[in-house]
Scaffold this active site. Structure first.
Site, PDB file in Angstrom:
ATOM      1  N   LYS A  56     -27.490  -4.919 -38.652  1.00  0.00           N
ATOM      2  CA  LYS A  56     -27.149  -5.534 -37.354  1.00  0.00           C
ATOM      3  C   LYS A  56     -27.003  -4.383 -36.354  1.00  0.00           C
ATOM      4  O   LYS A  56     -25.948  -3.772 -36.254  1.00  0.00           O
ATOM      5  CB  LYS A  56     -25.835  -6.311 -37.494  1.00  0.00           C
ATOM      6  CG  LYS A  56     -25.623  -7.437 -36.512  1.00  0.00           C
ATOM      7  CD  LYS A  56     -25.625  -7.069 -35.052  1.00  0.00           C
ATOM      8  CE  LYS A  56     -24.365  -6.413 -34.575  1.00  0.00           C
ATOM      9  NZ  LYS A  56     -24.478  -5.960 -33.147  1.00  0.00           N
ATOM     10  N   GLU A  80     -26.356  -4.428 -29.920  1.00  0.00           N
ATOM     11  CA  GLU A  80     -27.089  -5.338 -29.028  1.00  0.00           C
ATOM     12  C   GLU A  80     -27.408  -4.661 -27.691  1.00  0.00           C
ATOM     13  O   GLU A  80     -28.159  -5.200 -26.883  1.00  0.00           O
ATOM     14  CB  GLU A  80     -26.288  -6.633 -28.808  1.00  0.00           C
ATOM     15  CG  GLU A  80     -24.991  -6.484 -28.018  1.00  0.00           C
ATOM     16  CD  GLU A  80     -23.805  -5.988 -28.847  1.00  0.00           C
ATOM     17  OE1 GLU A  80     -24.023  -5.261 -29.838  1.00  0.00           O
ATOM     18  OE2 GLU A  80     -22.659  -6.311 -28.474  1.00  0.00           O
ATOM     19  N   PHE A 101     -23.908   1.749 -30.179  1.00  0.00           N
ATOM     20  CA  PHE A 101     -24.992   2.004 -29.215  1.00  0.00           C
ATOM     21  C   PHE A 101     -25.345   3.485 -29.092  1.00  0.00           C
ATOM     22  O   PHE A 101     -26.424   3.824 -28.617  1.00  0.00           O
ATOM     23  CB  PHE A 101     -24.588   1.475 -27.827  1.00  0.00           C
ATOM     24  CG  PHE A 101     -23.669   2.407 -27.074  1.00  0.00           C
ATOM     25  CD1 PHE A 101     -24.185   3.487 -26.365  1.00  0.00           C
ATOM     26  CD2 PHE A 101     -22.290   2.231 -27.102  1.00  0.00           C
ATOM     27  CE1 PHE A 101     -23.340   4.371 -25.692  1.00  0.00           C
ATOM     28  CE2 PHE A 101     -21.443   3.105 -26.429  1.00  0.00           C
ATOM     29  CZ  PHE A 101     -21.969   4.182 -25.730  1.00  0.00           C
ATOM     30  N   SER A 105     -16.375   1.488 -32.742  1.00  0.00           N
ATOM     31  CA  SER A 105     -15.033   1.769 -32.212  1.00  0.00           C
ATOM     32  C   SER A 105     -13.950   1.481 -33.261  1.00  0.00           C
ATOM     33  O   SER A 105     -14.160   0.717 -34.211  1.00  0.00           O
ATOM     34  CB  SER A 105     -14.786   0.916 -30.976  1.00  0.00           C
ATOM     35  OG  SER A 105     -14.803  -0.447 -31.341  1.00  0.00           O
ATOM     36  N   GLU A 109      -9.771   7.172 -26.203  1.00  0.00           N
ATOM     37  CA  GLU A 109     -11.110   7.759 -26.276  1.00  0.00           C
ATOM     38  C   GLU A 109     -11.848   7.360 -24.992  1.00  0.00           C
ATOM     39  O   GLU A 109     -12.057   6.173 -24.747  1.00  0.00           O
ATOM     40  CB  GLU A 109     -11.853   7.209 -27.504  1.00  0.00           C
ATOM     41  CG  GLU A 109     -13.214   7.820 -27.702  1.00  0.00           C
ATOM     42  CD  GLU A 109     -13.967   7.222 -28.892  1.00  0.00           C
ATOM     43  OE1 GLU A 109     -13.809   6.024 -29.174  1.00  0.00           O
ATOM     44  OE2 GLU A 109     -14.718   7.977 -29.540  1.00  0.00           O
ATOM     45  N   CYS A 151     -19.458  10.427 -30.933  1.00  0.00           N
ATOM     46  CA  CYS A 151     -18.171  10.322 -31.638  1.00  0.00           C
ATOM     47  C   CYS A 151     -17.649  11.708 -31.976  1.00  0.00           C
ATOM     48  O   CYS A 151     -16.473  11.879 -32.255  1.00  0.00           O
ATOM     49  CB  CYS A 151     -18.329   9.507 -32.908  1.00  0.00           C
ATOM     50  SG  CYS A 151     -19.386  10.318 -34.096  1.00  0.00           S
TER      51      CYS A 151
HETATM   52  P1  NAD Z   1     -18.365  -1.060 -30.776  1.00  0.00           P
HETATM   53  O1  NAD Z   1     -17.265  -1.032 -31.759  1.00  0.00           O
HETATM   54  O2  NAD Z   1     -18.143  -1.760 -29.478  1.00  0.00           O
HETATM   55  O3  NAD Z   1     -19.655  -1.751 -31.428  1.00  0.00           O
HETATM   56  C1  NAD Z   1     -20.078  -1.427 -32.729  1.00  0.00           C
HETATM   57  C2  NAD Z   1     -20.709  -2.661 -33.363  1.00  0.00           C
HETATM   58  O4  NAD Z   1     -19.720  -3.683 -33.465  1.00  0.00           O
HETATM   59  C3  NAD Z   1     -21.860  -3.229 -32.545  1.00  0.00           C
HETATM   60  O5  NAD Z   1     -22.913  -3.562 -33.423  1.00  0.00           O
HETATM   61  C4  NAD Z   1     -21.256  -4.449 -31.880  1.00  0.00           C
HETATM   62  O6  NAD Z   1     -22.173  -5.500 -31.716  1.00  0.00           O
HETATM   63  C5  NAD Z   1     -20.158  -4.877 -32.827  1.00  0.00           C
HETATM   64  N1  NAD Z   1     -19.013  -5.492 -32.137  1.00  0.00           N
HETATM   65  C6  NAD Z   1     -18.578  -5.224 -30.866  1.00  0.00           C
HETATM   66  N2  NAD Z   1     -17.481  -5.964 -30.596  1.00  0.00           N
HETATM   67  C7  NAD Z   1     -17.222  -6.704 -31.685  1.00  0.00           C
HETATM   68  C8  NAD Z   1     -16.203  -7.654 -32.015  1.00  0.00           C
HETATM   69  N3  NAD Z   1     -15.262  -7.995 -31.135  1.00  0.00           N
HETATM   70  N4  NAD Z   1     -16.218  -8.214 -33.245  1.00  0.00           N
HETATM   71  C9  NAD Z   1     -17.176  -7.872 -34.146  1.00  0.00           C
HETATM   72  N5  NAD Z   1     -18.159  -6.982 -33.880  1.00  0.00           N
HETATM   73  C10 NAD Z   1     -18.191  -6.400 -32.676  1.00  0.00           C
HETATM   74  O7  NAD Z   1     -18.819   0.464 -30.544  1.00  0.00           O
HETATM   75  P2  NAD Z   1     -19.847   1.026 -29.481  1.00  0.00           P
HETATM   76  O8  NAD Z   1     -19.235   0.956 -28.126  1.00  0.00           O
HETATM   77  O9  NAD Z   1     -21.196   0.461 -29.704  1.00  0.00           O
HETATM   78  O10 NAD Z   1     -19.899   2.568 -29.956  1.00  0.00           O
HETATM   79  C11 NAD Z   1     -19.002   3.549 -29.503  1.00  0.00           C
HETATM   80  C12 NAD Z   1     -17.878   3.756 -30.491  1.00  0.00           C
HETATM   81  O11 NAD Z   1     -18.398   4.092 -31.761  1.00  0.00           O
HETATM   82  C13 NAD Z   1     -16.961   4.919 -30.109  1.00  0.00           C
HETATM   83  O12 NAD Z   1     -15.636   4.555 -30.372  1.00  0.00           O
HETATM   84  C14 NAD Z   1     -17.398   6.039 -31.042  1.00  0.00           C
HETATM   85  O13 NAD Z   1     -16.421   7.019 -31.305  1.00  0.00           O
HETATM   86  C15 NAD Z   1     -17.732   5.265 -32.258  1.00  0.00           C
HETATM   87  N6  NAD Z   1     -18.621   6.016 -33.125  1.00  0.00           N
HETATM   88  C16 NAD Z   1     -18.096   6.576 -34.251  1.00  0.00           C
HETATM   89  C17 NAD Z   1     -18.903   7.331 -35.079  1.00  0.00           C
HETATM   90  C18 NAD Z   1     -18.355   7.971 -36.323  1.00  0.00           C
HETATM   91  O14 NAD Z   1     -19.139   8.404 -37.146  1.00  0.00           O
HETATM   92  N7  NAD Z   1     -17.041   8.062 -36.489  1.00  0.00           N
HETATM   93  C19 NAD Z   1     -20.252   7.523 -34.764  1.00  0.00           C
HETATM   94  C20 NAD Z   1     -20.752   6.926 -33.608  1.00  0.00           C
HETATM   95  C21 NAD Z   1     -19.933   6.167 -32.796  1.00  0.00           C
END
Ligand code: NAD
Length: 497
Positions: A174, A177, A150, A227, A382, A282
């Protein structure tokens, strides 16, 4: 009636037939902006089938034709910058200026994709044996997929599909959401730029759609950003299904401050990197390690942080917008409580700020903990909010040891005027992206994003040269053309003759 976010399948924006929907909510006001579907399995299959069919012709599209689409696309993104930023701020919360930054960092990758002719080059060695040449081709893989978080709903989708498509693949995206609307506007502009039907497809959803992508036999590669918990799951599940996978994940980024640094510049940089985007980056600085007398700068850092304006992202002068959701607000609040109960000193408490006109927003103001130790939850987890942990180190080497012992390896920075100290730091630090007087060292796309250790799974990073490797298969051709007059002899050895 609330508008609905569409799926993109075979060049058409279509309404999902699902029964499962989620509201997209403005995090400053709680207004419902639209509803997003959780696509059905059949819809995911149709998106992949359309990408699979489009690959047959797209893979053979000449370099110049691919390149010109991205030249047009970068122009369209520039022309729509303000509109894109406004959509992004409404659904994500960050300030308008930062939303433009989000779009711009993605735009840079689109510009890079336009130079694909110079990037997707093989190698040739002449006369590896008598009259024999060897050369390599970097061929597209087929249908690739991207799963995005997000916090950068413009930049991160643009890390993925432009380079995948420029290298000759087709794509299924994808988006998060929580804020898919700016992503969809970017996809509309991509079609307007000339991306043919089926080459770019979008499905929305949560875990079920992500799992369907991981398992789908016609998807060859998956790029994930999000994440650590979800990324680790995606990496294992998609690898198990035989796919190439890259996962960029969570972080805990430290900034070391040496006492010889320029104080004013350092504190400005720290405050911006810790509290900008409400800490939801991140690469946000979430731990400041003050070395020696730099500890005395803490009161001035607190004063700077207090001076930041917390409000809705579209309000002029805002520095810190809301957190993405009520759930994120609860999470950050409970981690702050744990920090207090585990014994850290709350030097600045940003909880429950009173924001005129936005009583329902998910706001937390800049928050600073002093006296943080390695064992505390606020250090180990985090937080992903505007919360800075301050730690102390007697020497630069102590600070380096602390950071190298942390499992994450996304970003790190040092502030100093000493070239020798900076050189020692960059050599000894075990983190993939290093800033020297640069707080958020996210590389521009002529390089690749190179987070390391627990912040990344897979060898190759997004954009830059590495992603060309990620999205292509190297084919090596060894070639000889017979001289009709030379009949040669039978060669029973493995050697080329
Ligand atoms: P998230 O992991 O909750 O979601 C990422 C994606 O995974 C979304 O599209 C979501 O729909 C999907 N998802 C969520 N739960 C899931 C599950 N149980 N099973 C399968 N898919 C699932 O992450 P977020 O909260 O949207 O973003 C924040 C996180 O992203 C932070 O940890 C941040 O550090 C990380 N991030 C990392 C980078 C990088 O380049 N290292 C860049 C941006 C964000």
């Amino acid at each position: 009636m609330t508008t609905t976010v569409k799926l993109l399948i075979n060049g058409e924006f279509v309404e999902s037939q699902t029964t499962e929907w989620r509201d997209i909510i403005n995090p400053a006001t709680q207004d419902v902006l639209a509803r997003v579907p959780f696509a059905t399995t059949d819809e995911v299959d149709r998106a992949v089938a359309s990408a699979q069919a489009a690959f047959k012709t797209w893979r053979k599209t000449p370099i110049g034709a691919r390149s010109r689409i991205f030249l047009k696309y970068q122009q369209l993104i520039r022309e729509h910058m303000k509109e894109l930023a406004a959509i992004l701020t409404a659904e994500q919360g960050k300030t308008l200026a930062d939303a433009e930054g989000d779009v711009f960092r993605g735009l840079e990758v689109v510009e890079h994709a336009a130079g694909i002719g110079n990037l997707q080059l093989g190698e040739l060695a002449n006369n590896v044996a008598s009259g024999v040449d060897t050369y390599t081709l970097l061929q597209p893989l087929g249908v690739c997929a991207g799963i995005t978080p997000f916090n950068f709903p413009a930049m991160i989708p643009l890390w993925m599909f432009p380079m995948a498509i420029a290298t000759g693949n087709t794509f299924v995206l994808k988006p998060s959401e929580q804020d898919p609307m700016v992503t969809m506007r970017l996809c509309e502009l991509a079609l307007e730029a000339g991306i043919p039907p089926g080459v770019l497809n979008v499905v929305h959803g949560g875990p079920n759609v992500v799992n369907a992508i991981c398992d789908h036999r016609d998807i060859k590669a998956v790029s994930f950003v999000g994440s650590t918990r979800v990324g680790t799951h995606v990496y294992h599940r998609a690898s198990q299904a035989g796919k190439r996978v890259q996962c960029m994940m969570g972080a805990k980024n430290h900034a070391i401050v040496l006492p010889d640094a320029n104080k004013e510049q350092t504190l400005n940089n720290l405050a911006g990197a810790a509290f900008g985007a409400a800490g939801q980056r991140c690469m946000a600085v979430s731990v400041a390690v003050l070395v020696g007398e730099a500890h005395d700068w803490l009161p001035d850092l607190v004063t700077k942080a207090k001076g930041l304006k917390v409000s809705a992202g579209h309000e002029s002068g805002t520095d810190v917008g809301p957190l993405i959701s009520c759930a994120a607000l609860d999470r950050v609040g409970s981690l702050i409580e744990r920090g207090v109960s585990e014994g850290a000193t709350l030097s600045l408490d940003g909880r429950n700020p009173s924001i005129s006109g936005y009583a329902n927003g998910n706001f937390v103001g800049p928050t600073i903990f002093d006296g943080v130790t390695r064992e505390m939850s606020i250090y180990k987890e985090e937080i992903f909010g505007p919360v800075l942990c301050v730690m102390h180190a007697a020497t630069l080497d102590d600070a380096i040891e602390l950071i190298n012992a942390n499992p994450n390896g996304n970003g790190v920075a040092i502030f100093t005027r000493s070239g020798a100290a900076a050189r020692h730091f960059q050599e000894e630090i075990d983190v993939g992206q290093v800033g020297i007087n640069v707080p958020i060292p996210v590389p521009v796309p002529i390089f690749s994003f190179t987070g390391s250790r627990a912040s990344k799974l897979g060898d190759l990073g997004p954009y830059g040269k590495q992603v060309v490797q990620f999205y292509t298969q190297t084919k090596t051709v060894t070639e000889r053309w017979f001289d009709e007059n030379d009949v040669g002899t039978v060669n029973t050895t493995i050697n080329l003759k």
